[in-house]
Write a protein that holds these residues in place. Sequence first.
Motif, PDB file in Angstrom:
ATOM      1  N   LYS A 382       0.857  -1.181   0.000  1.00  0.00           N
ATOM      2  CA  LYS A 382       0.000   0.000   0.000  1.00  0.00           C
ATOM      3  C   LYS A 382       0.896   1.234   0.000  1.00  0.00           C
ATOM      4  O   LYS A 382       1.843   1.328   0.787  1.00  0.00           O
ATOM      5  N   LEU A 383       0.595   2.177  -0.875  1.00  0.00           N
ATOM      6  CA  LEU A 383       1.478   3.321  -1.072  1.00  0.00           C
ATOM      7  C   LEU A 383       1.832   4.013   0.244  1.00  0.00           C
ATOM      8  O   LEU A 383       3.002   4.302   0.508  1.00  0.00           O
ATOM      9  N   GLU A 384       0.831   4.282   1.060  1.00  0.00           N
ATOM     10  CA  GLU A 384       1.085   5.003   2.308  1.00  0.00           C
ATOM     11  C   GLU A 384       2.035   4.234   3.221  1.00  0.00           C
ATOM     12  O   GLU A 384       2.885   4.824   3.899  1.00  0.00           O
ATOM     13  N   ASN A 385       1.904   2.908   3.227  1.00  0.00           N
ATOM     14  CA  ASN A 385       2.792   2.083   4.051  1.00  0.00           C
ATOM     15  C   ASN A 385       4.223   2.111   3.519  1.00  0.00           C
ATOM     16  O   ASN A 385       5.191   2.174   4.296  1.00  0.00           O
ATOM     17  N   VAL A 386       4.347   2.038   2.197  1.00  0.00           N
ATOM     18  CA  VAL A 386       5.686   2.082   1.590  1.00  0.00           C
ATOM     19  C   VAL A 386       6.347   3.425   1.885  1.00  0.00           C
ATOM     20  O   VAL A 386       7.531   3.478   2.253  1.00  0.00           O
ATOM     21  N   ARG A 387       5.575   4.477   1.736  1.00  0.00           N
ATOM     22  CA  ARG A 387       6.121   5.806   2.018  1.00  0.00           C
ATOM     23  C   ARG A 387       6.588   5.914   3.472  1.00  0.00           C
ATOM     24  O   ARG A 387       7.683   6.414   3.748  1.00  0.00           O
ATOM     25  N   GLU A 388       5.770   5.426   4.390  1.00  0.00           N
ATOM     26  CA  GLU A 388       6.163   5.470   5.801  1.00  0.00           C
ATOM     27  C   GLU A 388       7.385   4.598   6.054  1.00  0.00           C
ATOM     28  O   GLU A 388       8.231   4.934   6.886  1.00  0.00           O
ATOM     29  N   GLY A 389       7.493   3.489   5.331  1.00  0.00           N
ATOM     30  CA  GLY A 389       8.678   2.637   5.450  1.00  0.00           C
ATOM     31  C   GLY A 389       9.926   3.352   4.979  1.00  0.00           C
ATOM     32  O   GLY A 389      10.995   3.271   5.606  1.00  0.00           O
ATOM     33  N   ALA A 390       9.795   4.077   3.862  1.00  0.00           N
ATOM     34  CA  ALA A 390      10.936   4.841   3.343  1.00  0.00           C
ATOM     35  C   ALA A 390      11.313   5.966   4.309  1.00  0.00           C
ATOM     36  O   ALA A 390      12.500   6.226   4.545  1.00  0.00           O
ATOM     37  N   PHE A 391      10.299   6.617   4.873  1.00  0.00           N
ATOM     38  CA  PHE A 391      10.567   7.658   5.872  1.00  0.00           C
ATOM     39  C   PHE A 391      11.291   7.068   7.086  1.00  0.00           C
ATOM     40  O   PHE A 391      12.207   7.680   7.646  1.00  0.00           O
TER      41      PHE A 391
END
Length: 696
Positions: A382-391
């Motif tokens: 899920k995009l939001e999860n991936v983004r938070e993972g990258a953060f």
Amino acid sequence: MKKTLFILATSCMMYSCSTTPTESNNPLLSEFTTEFGAPPFDQIKNEHYEPAFEKGFEEQNQLIKAIIDNPEEATFENVIVALDNSSPLLDRAGGVFFNLTSADNNDELQAISEKVLPKLTGHGDNIYLNEDLFKKVNDVYQKKESLNLTTEQLRLLDNTYKGFVRSGANLNPEQKTHLKEINKELASLGLKFANNLLGEDNNYKLYIDKEEDLAGLPAAYIASAAEEAKAAGQEGKWLVTLHNSSRLPFLQNADNRELRQQLFTAYINRGNNDNQFNNKEIITNIVKLRLEKAKLLGYDSYSNFVLDENMAKNSQTVMDFLSKLWDYALPNAKAEAKELQEMMDKEGKGEQLEGWDWWYYTTKLREAKYNLNESEIKPYFKLENVREGAFAVASKLYGITFNKLTNIPTYNTDVEVFEVKDSENNHVGLFYVDYYPRAGKSGGAWMSTYRDQKGDIRPLVCNVASFTKPTADTPSLLTLDEVTTLFHELGHGLHGLLTKCNYAGISGTSVARDFVELPSQINEHWAMEPEVLKSYAKHYQTGEVISDELIEKIQKQATFNEGFRVTELLAAAILDMNLHNLTEVDENLDVVAFENEAMNKLGLLKQIPPRYRTTYFKHIVGGYAAGYYSYLWANVLDADAFQAFKENGIFDAETARKFKENVLEKGNSEDPMTLYVKFRGAEPQLEPMLKDRGLL
């Protein structure tokens, strides 16, 4: 990729302007009063841009006149620093305008671009070709050894002096006039090329009206295609476009070979169709004019003119590097093609592998070899999860945090804004993300800035992409490639956010083209590390963390199809170099025939076109001319650099500190290889990259 607006403005015309009726309410004409100095998109209107550029030209002209008229001895501060600070209004207006023309363009903005770009080009020429100004710069440069300058100051001085020389400051008056004409025409042609490509992408629509033609496509993709068709006024049909998030899943999964061929053919012929978007003549003229410019400036080819400023230094070094990699990549691609043909033969249809078959049978072969299907793993991305993972990775490595803000104006409801803070809770900058495709957005993904870092001024950085859009029932679920792209662009973002330079002209990503991809590409390495995957890869419905079994499958197929990937990338890089290595250009040059001849000479497989063909190779019309090799050059750097993390621990604090302090914070304040060696302790080796790509 971003250029500081000083560089953008100075590749571009001294222009005077008079007071207009809109000045009093034009937010671009003064420092933004919003929190953090963010652009007030809710107040900025299209009619504000032209007056702001006109005032910006006037302002910079006055500041440069002050530099020239200053009766005091020419110094680093009153010439070089003053010049670096001479375009505040142009930086502010251009930072907003040029980001919008890439991310949210429309006919009105395109019309403004057509007026503004020639003026910007001429404005820059008038600065760099100003004899009195160059005399001041040269006076400082000639006595640089006695000025007790810091390393960073020396770098800015050297770059400023070279910028004038490379822009024609030493030419005679007649040559300067001719160079201005060339630059103006190149700016106009580049804009037409980009607009044609955007028009081609938006013009193509493949409507499917038979449900049986959807066979093989995932349910989520079908739902999204139905929503896209409905939005286009074709309810009851399914719409497929040339955007990556639409095209690639179709080529990977659609059983209908005829439709795959139709879509693939449309994609690889962009800019080469008999319509109003044809780019053949445009790119031909660009190549001719670039060679003419290079020769005017004393170079035998445009590639050697460009590379003189890069790590590679000259065309021969690049060609030797690409040739060496080609010898590794092509045999792998041929082996992959053989395997795919064998799979097709087993179906007994008597079909021969074509370009429109490659992604489809690669998907099947990956599933057969690794028991892994994209639809099996996408629910975990899920995009939001991936983004938070990258953060979270950036936070662990560099001690920064990302806090979502809801009070910052944006240009589109898709855009989100985060405040970045350091470990001591100090403000680092703002980070804008704009992840979904739209009609006015250019294809691909990129990082840019609305404001560059300089001294105490903190940056406003953005990431833009065209990932899979959410539907009414399903959030945006990313492919493995899209996950990697998100991490990649955040790497560029970190380069822009964490920079600590005193001068805008050398801060952030204003580095050599073949060094700029190091921060982005090294950041990709964390995306698929098991420890990192377990932190963000969670099923969007159940919240279940991705299993060890799925992680093992993902890792086992990490180098699957890399022969294809490296070969198509190399083919594009070699095509770019071939076009810009020309020392003479035939008046009747046919760029498509030239491309075909070059690829045939290479022995490129017919099923693998270059990643970008000449008529839609936007990179080389923009900042990557004679520079597309940079992705592979930097791949050597990033693979070698990540070895340091693998050796010491992927979140080792000391290794992260050295990378942050010697690469991310330094901008262009020192020679890139010097910075790399300070981090790594030695120059990079090729072997880690070859192993990473599965080419050994």
